[in-house]
Motif scaffolding. Structure first.
Motif, short mmCIF file in Angstrom:
data_model
loop_
_atom_site.label_atom_id
_atom_site.label_comp_id
_atom_site.label_asym_id
_atom_site.label_seq_id
_atom_site.Cartn_x
_atom_site.Cartn_y
_atom_site.Cartn_z
N ARG A 1 0.83 -1.21 0.00
CA ARG A 1 0.00 0.00 0.00
C ARG A 1 0.86 1.27 0.00
NH1 ARG A 1 -1.59 3.19 4.42
NH2 ARG A 1 -3.59 4.27 4.24
N ALA A 2 1.90 1.27 0.85
CA ALA A 2 2.75 2.45 0.94
C ALA A 2 3.51 2.69 -0.36
CB ALA A 2 3.71 2.32 2.12
N ALA B 1 -4.65 3.78 -6.48
CA ALA B 1 -4.67 4.04 -5.04
C ALA B 1 -5.80 3.27 -4.35
CB ALA B 1 -4.81 5.54 -4.77
N ARG B 2 -6.92 3.09 -5.07
CA ARG B 2 -8.05 2.36 -4.48
C ARG B 2 -7.78 0.85 -4.34
NH1 ARG B 2 -9.12 6.66 -3.81
NH2 ARG B 2 -8.19 5.96 -1.88
N ASN C 1 -8.09 -0.41 2.29
CA ASN C 1 -8.60 -1.43 3.20
C ASN C 1 -7.77 -2.73 3.25
OD1 ASN C 1 -10.55 -1.30 5.09
ND2 ASN C 1 -12.26 -1.88 3.78
N ILE D 1 -4.40 -2.45 4.79
CA ILE D 1 -3.29 -2.20 5.71
C ILE D 1 -3.31 -3.16 6.90
CG2 ILE D 1 -4.45 -0.45 7.14
CD1 ILE D 1 -1.82 1.13 7.13
N HIS D 2 -4.49 -3.64 7.27
CA HIS D 2 -4.63 -4.45 8.47
C HIS D 2 -4.71 -5.95 8.19
CE1 HIS D 2 -8.50 -3.87 6.74
NE2 HIS D 2 -9.13 -4.57 7.64
N GLY E 1 -3.29 -9.65 7.02
CA GLY E 1 -2.08 -10.45 6.91
C GLY E 1 -1.89 -10.98 5.51
N SER F 1 -3.36 -10.16 11.67
CA SER F 1 -3.32 -8.73 11.37
C SER F 1 -2.02 -8.15 11.93
CB SER F 1 -4.53 -8.07 12.04
OG SER F 1 -4.59 -6.72 11.70
#
Lengths: 327, 327, 327, 327
Positions: free
Chosen positions: A24-25, A57-58, A62, A64-65, A67, A262
């Protein structure tokens, strides 16, 4: 050097919690900075099969959390041949990918290094493995989460151990590294830890457990790193049982449980910082670097150095504390 | 019958989450109702050793959320002899204990029944075992928590399974009962469940996994009850691997992890209701009853009946859903 | 009645943990049984906008453990008008949807009932709300998870309460229902519970807290249902503080935290059973039923009955235990 | 300087997860090294009341994983007077305590410093506070656990936020420090973070949220540090609502939830290292030091320096990432 326009990101080797936060980053930093970004599915295997995903980006919303890794990982023998490496590079180039961010362990970094040295494509490596066995970063991505997973298991086992006067042997992951075992041993309040980095004679262990029993401890928990030279928790338990039957003894093999879950706050923040820094480093013209955490700062270490040096990370005070704090 | 003045409470057999919440309910209800209450440590062993603890309302403060049992449990062969039973009874009487609340599985209930039949001391039994294998209660104490523990493990393993296209075999507890396996299999979204109550041919399992693979499932999780007749998760995995190597396969043995942990809300409420009802039943002159949950009501079942009938509890719709929901 | 070929499924009203597990069960059971299945996004709003999604078995993969609802929910005033209901029905029909499964609370069930009564489309309702305030099911979907979330919060607050001799007021959800408050109060070992179903005078509460303080309790936790008539946790805390300053007191408002989180095993199994049964009931020609859990069995209750009767579910023994177990 | 024979250990100020693990490390290291160790209950208040506890190695068994502090804490005005400080010192001396380990925040360290400067008793301070607002340690004890608690709450709220197109304002602790807010904001994937260290105009926030809405984000989460100058989450939400009603908006105040819970592995290891090092430093003749973590090493910082310097700890890359990663 031509300006980078499109970067590829992939995960390879064993998966680790925090990989999604890192993807994501990388994706959002790249897009924020005006780049295109391509997800390469299944690591080096995906390069050989042009298994590419133009990411927005989309697409990383949701996650990031969560695993695991949405880009999946795979082992790939073909890539290790010169022809395989060439084919991977050709596929990347024909898709317009002119720089790479690789997330994984030492095998991943070796592959990325080879790709860059042979074909000149800039690469940044992010240490993603629960084993914490890489030089170039105090902590690898996923190590904190895995250690938390282990201590939650120890906490549960302690409940039942204390109710029954039992001796538990818990085998934890880490390959040749005792990092998870040592930290989880301290944090779990365990009575002994068997590490690959240190030889522990079974007789010594038995003596220690006997002194605990004499000391009115109602139960004992022994952590066994999977790389310990005594041959694993089942084997250690067998040998202890032969000479020491004060307690009923049980074995637990946590296994792949330790790879999931997570990610912790520590790992999500680390993942975000490493991914962000990797993209910025590429934009600043860097190549073949391991992006890592030293103290509380993000630092770059040349891949040659990171892959050359050993990664002995067992802190001296922790090693001493195992005996002091379990009296 | 003389009025009861002092009751004893104990836990016996395997420990289960919620036992502490139940001890708390017994102690506080008894004290609230004007009785004295004695904790008997280590179950029947403690009766033989007069290991008694005069408990106050404060002694059970801050334990409702803690796994295991503060009264500990132990196996005790001596109690099973007529002399042992007599000695236990004599110790109880000389300490003034004139009624008992026993928390545990069928072995515990059998012992309590014998004590009452032989020596006339009133007993109430509370079904405390993660296995859910007792007649007289829809659910036993600890079963809900253990099932939650298993699905948390499955959720973690799914993360890594999905990242690698892997096949996982997870062995869960339950002795001869498939209750944990079936519920956790449904709740964990697993692809197949092997139960002691039903024979599953390995060929049938392989066929199912093949069809999933053809159906583009990226990974599969198989739950194996420890009582399954195929011989445990390692053995099943071996036999599947011989004929089906589409996936990399891994085995996890959750073990005693499943006995620990903070009890769920369901188990804490159930524990509180059962402990409360057990004391009230003794005060109402009842004897030799299993205190259980039927629907949402607390009911008493005569121990003779509870110990005589089998406890088959696998719901038909759940058995059918395993196949329907994993397409 | 023509044979059903395509069913629609939607979630409406407040979201609840387990809705995704239920959607999964509806979709896979329908497909397994040879039906087509359409997800309707945003509930009744989505019907008005023909926001339809043709769902496959893979579309509901890997969602059983995720909170919230992938179909989203929305409030929709227009649907409540006769014209709105007509438009919704027309959109459903023109998409070929000939039966509905509605997941939500009483507002959801009322809408579904109107749709069926006015236009003849068969509907099954599944009680999905954390409030546990529906007739026709001992427990609603999400209630068990929400209660677990609350007791985890209470456990954390108890740590700090006990370290400081503090009095905590914790406000929990439930609208007009005290179900979450009562169960969490028992399971959290709280000292008092204020419920919408019972008037509690502040003076009475203060007297109780005083007796606890005299009883050497080092801290107290009071659960306040959001529907309690004293006006919420802040207000209660203010009024207690005026007359009783033995403790430092703090307020926590858990809020929407209680709606999220991975569903518990209980809720995932319940969700799966209800979704499975709803599809089967439609195939068996049923209409306008609430699918619920009674004891350990899945039962159908006519919607007219389910919506007509009140849902008072506070168990008498739990109400009595609040005082008995907190001595 | 006379050899130290008996040390006192206490916790003071707000409690933090990991304090028990730290007490355990101090007690066991001291006993292992041949010292006696006295627990002082309720911090400085306990010194004034000679509320002392001669601790054994067993007294700290089974507490490493428990939140709060078994020694309790209290605020104490009397100690701050010269007479109070004198009385505390006299009580310590008459009990034979000749050195102190103080666990707490800056108030705790100030008191310990005064005691040592005025009366010459050696003291070591351990930074125990969730706020991470002390100079002398990269991280304070409890900060990691508190941040994990916050992101678990954010994860739950995101489930329901995403199901409803909602805007959430979550207020988190930290007093004048934005450390928890910033880390939790990054790790929770939040859209904006309001920090005490930076002024954020409400107009700026609204503009950002509008651009997210235009960007098809289905929900937004804003973290508000309790020390933010806009006046708290409720106030911010009110002002945003006036100008921006695209979303339904909700407020959550996490409150003291953030102080409790079982400490993370990071905090347990940190607690153990700091407690171990504090005792060893006293034995090596050190006085008036803050024992902290720098990078991955335990270091001592003179209390005068630690209390003099400001503790600005917001990492520049994290501050920039809040905007970059939330696109």
């Amino acid at each position: 050097m031509a300006r980078i326009k499109k970067i590829g990101v992939f995960t390879s080797g064993g998966d680790a919690p925090g990989m999604n936060a890192c993807i994501r980053a990388v994706v959002r930093t790249a897009i924020h900075d005006g780049l295109e970004v391509v997800g390469i599915r299944q690591g080096y295997q995906g390069m050989l099969e042009s298994n590419f995903w133009d990411m927005s980006a989309r697409d990383v919303g949701n996650i990031i959390h969560i695993g695991g890794t949405i880009l999946k990982t795979a082992r790939c023998l073909e890539f290790k041949t010169p022809e395989g490496t060439k084919k991977a590079y050709d596929n990347l180039r024909s898709y317009g990918i002119d720089a790479l961010v690789a997330i994984g362990g030492d095998g991943t970094a070796n592959g990325a290094s080879r790709l860059s040295l042979t074909h000149g494509i800039p690469v940044m490596c992010i240490p993603g493995t629960i084993d914490n066995d890489l030089y170039g970063s105090d902590f690898t991505l996923g190590f904190d989460t895995a250690t938390n997973t282990v201590i939650e298991a120890i906490d549960k086992i302690r409940d039942t151990a204390a109710s029954h006067n039992r001796l538990f042997f818990i085998e934890v992951m880490g390959r040749d590294s005792g990092c998870i075992a040592l930290r989880a041993g301290i944090a779990g309040g365990s009575e002994a830890v068997l590490l690959p980095e240190r030889d522990t004679a079974i007789d010594e262990l038995i003596e220690k457990l006997s002194s605990h029993a004499n000391n009115h401890k109602s139960s004992s928990i022994v952590i066994v790193a999977e790389g310990d030279k005594n041959g694993g928790a089942y084997h250690v338990a067998e040998r202890v049982k032969e000479k020491f039957d004060f307690y009923d003894s049980k074995v637990t093999i946590l296994g792949h449980l330790q790879r999931g879950g997570s990610p912790s706050s520590f790992d999500r923040v680390l993942a975000s910082r490493l991914g962000f820094a990797a993209v910025r480093a590429l934009l600043n013209g860097k190549d073949r670097q391991m992006v890592g955490l030293r103290g509380n700062a993000i630092v770059l270490t040349p891949l040659e150095e990171a892959l050359h040096f050993s990664h002995f990370k067992l802190e001296d005070d922790l090693l001493e504390m195992i005996n002091v704090l379990s009296i």
